[in-house]
Design a protein around this motif. Structure first.
Motif, short mmCIF file in Angstrom:
data_model
loop_
_atom_site.label_atom_id
_atom_site.label_comp_id
_atom_site.label_asym_id
_atom_site.label_seq_id
_atom_site.Cartn_x
_atom_site.Cartn_y
_atom_site.Cartn_z
N PRO A 19 27.31 22.45 66.70
CA PRO A 19 27.39 21.87 65.36
C PRO A 19 26.63 22.68 64.32
O PRO A 19 25.86 23.59 64.64
CB PRO A 19 26.77 20.48 65.53
CG PRO A 19 25.89 20.60 66.72
CD PRO A 19 26.42 21.69 67.58
N LEU A 64 24.33 16.16 82.55
CA LEU A 64 23.61 15.14 83.30
C LEU A 64 24.40 14.68 84.53
O LEU A 64 23.82 14.31 85.54
CB LEU A 64 23.26 13.95 82.39
CG LEU A 64 22.27 14.31 81.27
CD1 LEU A 64 22.01 13.11 80.39
CD2 LEU A 64 20.98 14.84 81.84
N LEU A 110 31.33 21.63 71.11
CA LEU A 110 31.09 21.81 69.67
C LEU A 110 29.65 22.26 69.45
O LEU A 110 28.71 21.55 69.80
CB LEU A 110 31.34 20.50 68.92
CG LEU A 110 30.90 20.47 67.45
CD1 LEU A 110 31.73 21.42 66.61
CD2 LEU A 110 31.00 19.06 66.88
N ALA A 124 26.00 15.49 72.29
CA ALA A 124 26.02 16.06 73.63
C ALA A 124 26.86 15.21 74.58
O ALA A 124 26.83 15.41 75.79
CB ALA A 124 24.60 16.20 74.17
N LYS A 128 23.65 25.47 76.04
CA LYS A 128 23.89 24.10 76.42
C LYS A 128 25.38 23.81 76.49
O LYS A 128 25.84 23.07 77.36
CB LYS A 128 23.17 23.23 75.38
CG LYS A 128 23.69 21.90 75.08
CD LYS A 128 22.85 21.30 73.96
CE LYS A 128 23.47 19.98 73.55
NZ LYS A 128 22.76 19.37 72.43
N TRP A 129 26.15 24.44 75.62
CA TRP A 129 27.59 24.18 75.61
C TRP A 129 28.35 25.09 76.53
O TRP A 129 29.32 24.67 77.17
CB TRP A 129 28.13 24.24 74.19
CG TRP A 129 27.76 22.98 73.49
CD1 TRP A 129 26.83 22.83 72.49
CD2 TRP A 129 28.23 21.67 73.79
NE1 TRP A 129 26.72 21.51 72.16
CE2 TRP A 129 27.56 20.78 72.94
CE3 TRP A 129 29.16 21.18 74.71
CZ2 TRP A 129 27.78 19.41 72.97
CZ3 TRP A 129 29.38 19.80 74.74
CH2 TRP A 129 28.70 18.93 73.88
N MET A 159 34.50 16.25 75.73
CA MET A 159 33.80 17.12 76.68
C MET A 159 34.53 17.18 78.00
O MET A 159 34.69 18.25 78.59
CB MET A 159 32.40 16.58 76.95
CG MET A 159 31.35 17.07 76.01
SD MET A 159 29.81 16.19 76.37
CE MET A 159 29.29 17.05 77.86
N GLN A 203 21.65 17.82 65.11
CA GLN A 203 22.81 17.56 65.95
C GLN A 203 22.87 18.46 67.17
O GLN A 203 23.38 18.08 68.20
CB GLN A 203 24.08 17.75 65.11
CG GLN A 203 24.09 16.85 63.90
CD GLN A 203 25.14 17.25 62.87
OE1 GLN A 203 25.65 18.36 62.91
NE2 GLN A 203 25.42 16.34 61.95
N GLY A 204 22.35 19.66 67.03
CA GLY A 204 22.50 20.62 68.11
C GLY A 204 21.44 20.44 69.18
O GLY A 204 21.70 20.60 70.36
N LEU A 205 20.23 20.11 68.76
CA LEU A 205 19.11 20.07 69.69
C LEU A 205 18.31 18.80 69.54
O LEU A 205 18.28 18.20 68.48
CB LEU A 205 18.18 21.26 69.42
CG LEU A 205 18.75 22.66 69.66
CD1 LEU A 205 17.81 23.72 69.13
CD2 LEU A 205 19.00 22.87 71.14
N PRO A 213 33.21 11.74 71.93
CA PRO A 213 32.74 13.06 72.33
C PRO A 213 32.74 13.21 73.85
O PRO A 213 32.99 14.30 74.37
CB PRO A 213 31.30 13.12 71.80
CG PRO A 213 31.20 12.06 70.78
CD PRO A 213 32.20 11.01 71.14
N LEU A 215 21.16 18.69 78.96
CA LEU A 215 21.66 17.44 78.37
C LEU A 215 23.17 17.28 78.46
O LEU A 215 23.69 16.18 78.54
CB LEU A 215 21.21 17.37 76.90
CG LEU A 215 20.90 16.00 76.35
CD1 LEU A 215 19.91 15.26 77.21
CD2 LEU A 215 20.35 16.13 74.94
N THR A 216 23.90 18.40 78.45
CA THR A 216 25.35 18.31 78.52
C THR A 216 25.83 18.26 79.97
O THR A 216 27.03 18.19 80.20
CB THR A 216 26.01 19.52 77.85
OG1 THR A 216 25.38 20.70 78.36
CG2 THR A 216 25.85 19.47 76.35
N ALA A 231 21.81 14.16 68.13
CA ALA A 231 22.01 15.26 69.07
C ALA A 231 22.47 14.72 70.42
O ALA A 231 23.29 15.34 71.10
CB ALA A 231 20.72 16.07 69.22
#
Lengths: 498, 318
Positions: free
Chosen positions: A336, A359, A334, B199, A410-411, A328, A342-344, A324, A356-357, B195
C-alpha cells in the motif's frame, strides 16, 4: 552571496549511542538562495534538519547565526532565531481556520484581550498575497490538501519573520501542479531574502529549483557546490558513492495469460467503469494525478474497500467484494501507499511484520513455529538485501527504504501471482529505488503480473510495458510502451484529449 | 533498551515486595489458609481478566463484564427458584453471557462504535436486566455439592477449584496469545488495525469472537460467584470491572493495545488480590478499598507513560 551566511553549521558531529549520525558536517545557507540537501535514506539528513531546528544539540562543532555562534536549547529557541521547518505532512489544528492556525498563540488582540479577527484575516491575506497564492484565511483547515497545508505552514513561518526555511521532502505527496505552485512560492521567498534548505529525493526538482547543493553520505559531508554544471549522474554518484546502473531496468518478459481482469469496476463518487487486465510477466503502470482515484481502484481490487458495480477476477476466477483475505487467497498482494499506517505495524519487529501475511502457513499444529517465522524473515531479508541489526528489532528503527523492503518481503513471501504496488519508491533513496525497480522487473520475469501505481513519471515510463492513465475517477488512456511519453501521459492525466 | 526494565518484571518484583511487607506487618497474612482464601476470593476477577487481556491487547475493552456477571447470577437465582435443575441452569446462564458478548461485539464491529461507549451502555443495560429477572430478592440454598465446588480446594492442595480452572484457562490463553497466529493477529490489530486488515487478517471477526469470549467468561464467573457466596442477587459483583481492568493494566497491557504479556497480567491480578486481602485483614473499609483500586488503575496507566517520557530524555533519541 557576500557576507556571513544567515545560518551555518561548522564541523558538526552528532552520535546516538554507537551510531554516528553526523560526522564533521558543514553547511552554509545564504540569504536569497535555495540550497538542496541530497543524500540517501540514513545519510544523516534528518539529523541535520533536527540540529538546525534546535531538536538536537551537536556533540562537537557549532551552529552559526549570521556568523555568530549560537546554541539552540530547544525548537522554540531556533524558531525565535528565525529558523522554520516545513515538514512533509504538516500537522494543523483541523477545526481551526487557516488564519487561526497561522497566528496560533500570537493572535492580534483588541481591548480586553479579545482576538481581532478582522486584523488577523487581513494579515493572513497579505501573507498569501506575498506568496502569490489564493487561499481563504477564514476557511477551516480540515479538508485542505497536503499542498495547501504546507502553504499555511509557510505563511506561519513568514508571519514569524523566519529567515531560514527548512523544507523536509515537501513535494513527496504533491501532484505536478502543486509542485509547480510550491516552487513559485519558494522563488517568492528567495526574493524576499529568505534562505531555503530544500530536501527532496527527486533530483529533477533539485536541478530546477536550487542554486547550490550539499551532499551527505553515511553521515559524512561529501560536497557543497553550485548546481549549475552538475549532471544528474554526478549527483547520484556523490550520494551513492558508486556508479548506478540504469535506474529503470525493466526487461522484456514473455507475457503469459491474463492474471488480473477488472471489468467496469465502479465505486460511486470515487471511480467509474474502470476496466483493464494485467498479464503474467507484465508491468502495467497506473498513472494520473493525486486524487484521480488510482489508489482507490487498487484498494477495491484488493478488497480493502467495497465496490458498487463491476467485477474483479484473478486467473479467471471472480473475487468476492470487500475481502482482503479472499484476495490474498487468490494470489493477490498489495503493497500500500501508506507504509506507516497500512503497510507495517510499526510497533512490531521485522520478523513479526513479515510473518503477518503467513500466519496460516507458519503454523505447526496449533502454534506458530518460531523457527519457520524467523526463516521466512531471514530468507526475504537476505534476498532483498535488507539492512538490519536483528530481525527482532522493531521496524520503526529502519530507514524508509528498508521499511519498504520489509513491506515487499511480507508480500512476496505469500508467493503472489498478482502484485499491486502503490507508489513503491515514494520517499526512498536512489540506491534502494534502483533495487526496487530491479526487483519488480525480476518478479515480472518470473511470471508475476505487476500493477504499479506511481506519480513518478520517469519511473512509469521506464518500468511499464503498458501505461493506464486515470483522470477524475475514469480511465482516460491506455498507452503502449512505445506511445507513452511524458506529454501523452500528462495530457491524459489532466483530462486533455490524448 | 526496554529490555533492562520490563514492566511485567517490575510488577512481579512489586508483588514480592507487597508479599514481604504483608508478612511482616500482618500476622495472619502469610498463612496457607489465608492465602488460599485470598486466591479463592480472587477467582472471578482472575477469570475475567484473562478475556479482558485479549480484548485490551486488541485495543478494545469490555466494561459490561460485571453486569454480565450480575445478570448471570440473577438468572441462576431465578431459574433455581423456579425449580429448574442446576445442571440445566448453568449452561443457560453461560450461554446468556455469550449472547451479551455477541451484542457488544456486533455493536462494535458492525456499527463501528467505540467499545468504551458501547459497553458503558450495556453495563447499565445488562445490570438493569438482572434486576428485571430477579428484582431485589436474594435466592439462596443452592445444592451443597455445587457450592462446595466453588469454595473447596482441589484435594491435597491449597488451591480452590475456581483457581484451578483459572490456571488451566490461563495456560490456554498464554499459548493463544504468545504462540499462535490468532495471538499474533491480536497484537497486530491492537498496534495498527489498518495494517492488520491490509495483511488479510479478519479484524472484525476476531473482535466479535473476543467479545463473545468475554461475555461467556463473565457469565461463568457469575455462576462461580453465586455458588461461592451461596447467594444470587442482581447486584452481585458491582464494580469489579474496575478491579479487572486495573489488574490488566497493572500487568503492563497498554490500554491503547498492541502491548503486554499474560505473565504480567497474572502478576497484576495477584497484586490486586494481595492488596485487597491485606486491606481486608487490616479492617479497612470498602470505600478505602475502592479508592485503592482507583489509584492503582491511575498509577498503572500513568507510570509507563512517565517512563516513556523520561527515558528518551535520559538516553537521547536518534
Amino acid at each position: 552571496m557576500s557576507g556571513a551566511p544567515t545560518l551555518a553549521l561548522a564541523n558538526v558531529s552528532k552520535s546516538f549511542g554507537a551510531v554516528r549520525a553526523l560526522r564533521d558536517v558543514s553547511l552554509e545557507l545564504f540569504a536569497g538562495e535555495a540550497h538542496a540537501l541530497a543524500g540517501e535514506n540514513g545519510a544523516g539528513k534528518s539529523t541535520l534538519v533536527k540540529t538546525l531546528a534546535g531538536v538536537h544539540r551537536p556533540d562537537t562543532g557549532q551552529v552559526l547565526l549570521n556568523g555568530e555562534p549560537v546554541v539552540f536549547t530547544g525548537p522554540a529557541d531556533a524558531q525565535q532565531a528565525g529558523v522554520a521547518v516545513i515538514y512533509q505532512e504538516p500537522t494543523l489544528f483541523p477545526d481551526l481556520s487557516v488564519a487561526e492556525n497561522i497566528f496560533m498563540g500570537r493572535q492580534p488582540r483588541r481591548t480586553l484581550g479579545r482576538i481581532d479577527r478582522k486584523e488577523m484575516h487581513g494579515q493572513a491575506r497579505r501573507l498569501f498575497e506575498r506568496l502569490g497564492v489564493a487561499l481563504d484565511p477564514e476557511q477551516p483547515s480540515r479538508g485542505l490538501s497536503i499542498a495547501d497545508q504546507q502553504l499555511v505552514e509557510i505563511a506561519k513561518a513568514l508571519s514569524r519573520e523566519a529567515r531560514v526555511l527548512v523544507m523536509d521532502e515537501p513535494t513527496a505527496a504533491l501532484s505536478g501542479n502543486e509542485v509547480a505552485r510550491l516552487f513559485s512560492v519558494v522563488e517568492a521567498l528567495r526574493e524576499h531574502g529568505c534562505a531555503i534548505l530544500f530536501i527532496s529525493h527527486r533530483l529533477d526538482e533539485i536541478f530546477s529549483l536550487c542554486q547550490r547543493v550539499t551532499t551527505l553520505r553515511d553521515g559524512a559531508w561529501i560536497a557543497s557546490e553550485p548546481v549549475a554544471g552538475l549532471t544528474h549522474d554526478d549527483l547520484v554518484r556523490r550520494m551513492v558513492g558508486r556508479e548506478l546502473g540504469t535506474l529503470y531496468p525493466k526487461e522484456a518478459a514473455e507475457l503469459g495469460e491474463v492474471a488480473l481482469q477488472v471489468d467496469r469496476l465502479t465505486r460511486e463518487g470515487v471511480f467509474t467503469d474502470v476496466s483493464f487486465q494485467v498479464r503474467r510477466g507484465e508491468i502495467v503502470a497506473l498513472a494520473g494525478l493525486v486524487g484521480a482515484g488510482r489508489s482507490e481502484v487498487a484498494r477495491a481490487v484488493f478488497g480493502v474497500d467495497r465496490w458498487d458495480a463491476g467485477s474483479v477476477s484473478v486467473a479467471g476466477r471472480p473475487l468476492p467484494a470487500g475481502s482482503p483475505t479472499a484476495a490474498m487467497g487468490a494470489g493477490l498482494a498489495l503493497v500500500p501507499e501508506d507504509r506507516r499506517q497500512q503497510g507495517l505495524v510499526m510497533e512490531l519487529s521485522i520478523e513479526r511484520n513479515i510473518g503477518l501475511t503467513g500466519l496460516g502457513s507458519l503454523r505447526r499444529g496449533v502454534t506458530i513455529s518460531r523457527t519457520a517465522e524467523r526463516d521466512r524473515a531471514k530468507d526475504w531479508a537476505v534476498r532483498l538485501q535488507l539492512k538490519f541489526a536483528r530481525l527482532s528489532d522493531g521496524v520503526g528503527v529502519l530507514s524508509g527504504g528498508n521499511q519498504q523492503k520489509v513491506v515487499l518481503a511480507k508480500w512476496l513471501a505469500t508467493k503472489p501471482s498478482v502484485l499491486i504496488v502503490d507508489e513503491p519508491t515514494r520517499g526512498i533513496d536512489v540506491g534502494t529505488k534502483a533495487e526496487v525497480h530491479r526487483l519488480l522487473s525480476e518478479l515480472a520475469g518470473q511470471g508475476i503480473a505487476v500493477l504499479m501505481i506511481s506519480s513518478d513519471l520517469p519511473e512509469v515510463l521506464g518500468m511499464a510495458d503498458r501505461v493506464l492513465v486515470m483522470h477524475e475517477g475514469r480511465l482516460t488512456a491506455e498507452l503502449s510502451r512505445a506511445d507513452a511519453t511524458e506529454e501523452s501521459v500528462m495530457n491524459a492525466a489532466t483530462g486533455r484529449a490524448a | 533498551m526496554a529490555k533492562v526494565l520490563r514492566w511485567d518484571v517490575l510488577v512481579g518484583a512489586l508483588l514480592i515486595a507487597v508479599f514481604a511487607a504483608g508478612s511482616l506487618t500482618s500476622p495472619g497474612f502469610a498463612t496457607v489458609d489465608n492465602l488460599s482464601f485470598a486466591l479463592g476470593d480472587l477467582g472471578e476477577i482472575a477469570l475475567i481478566a484473562l478475556a479482558m487481556t485479549m480484548l485490551v491487547v486488541a485495543a478494545e475493552v469490555d466494561l459490561s463484564v460485571a453486569s454480565v456477571l450480575g445478570l448471570s447470577s440473577a438468572l441462576v437465582g431465578s431459574l433455581w427458584d423456579g425449580g429448574m435443575a442446576i445442571e440445566a441452569i448453568i449452561p443457560i446462564a453461560v450461554l446468556t453471557g455469550a449472547v451479551c458478548g455477541l451484542v457488544n461485539g456486533l455493536l462494535v464491529t458492525r456499527l463501528g462504535l467505540p467499545s468504551l461507549a458501547v459497553t458503558i451502555g450495556t453495563l447499565a443495560l445488562y445490570r438493569g436486566l438482572a434486576y428485571v429477572v430477579l428484582g431485589d430478592r436474594a435466592v439462596a440454598q443452592f445444592p451443597p455439592d455445587y457450592t462446595a465446588l466453588a469454595v473447596n480446594d482441589v484435594p491435597g492442595t491449597p488451591i480452590p477449584y475456581p483457581i484451578a480452572v483459572f490456571v488451566l484457562l490461563a495456560a490456554a490463553v498464554g499459548v493463544v496469545l504468545h504462540a499462535t497466529g490468532f495471538g499474533r493477529a491480536l497484537y497486530a490489530i491492537g498496534a495498527q488495525e489498518q495494517a492488520a486488515f491490509f495483511a488479510g487478517i479478519r479484524v472484525k471477526r476476531i473482535k466479535l469472537l473476543l467479545f463473545v469470549i468475554s461475555g461467556t467468561v463473565a457469565a461463568f464467573a457469575g455462576v462461580v460467584f453465586t455458588l461461592r457466596y451461596g447467594s444470587a442477587r442482581a447486584d452481585n459483583g458491582v464494580g469489579i470491572e474496575l478491579a479487572v481492568i486495573a489488574a490488566v493494566l497493572l500487568g503492563g497491557v497498554d490500554f491503547d493495545g498492541g502491548k503486554g504479556t499474560l505473565g504480567g497480567v497474572i502478576a497484576g491480578v495477584l497484586l490486586i488480590g494481595l492488596l485487597r486481602n491485606l486491606l481486608m485483614l487490616g479492617d479497612v473499609s470498602t470505600e478505602i478499598q475502592s479508592i485503592v483500586t482507583g489509584l492503582l488503575l491511575i498509577v498503572s496507566v500513568l507510570t509507563p507513560r512517565l517512563v516513556s517520557l523520561v527515558r528518551p530524555a535520559l538516553k537521547g533519541s536518534p
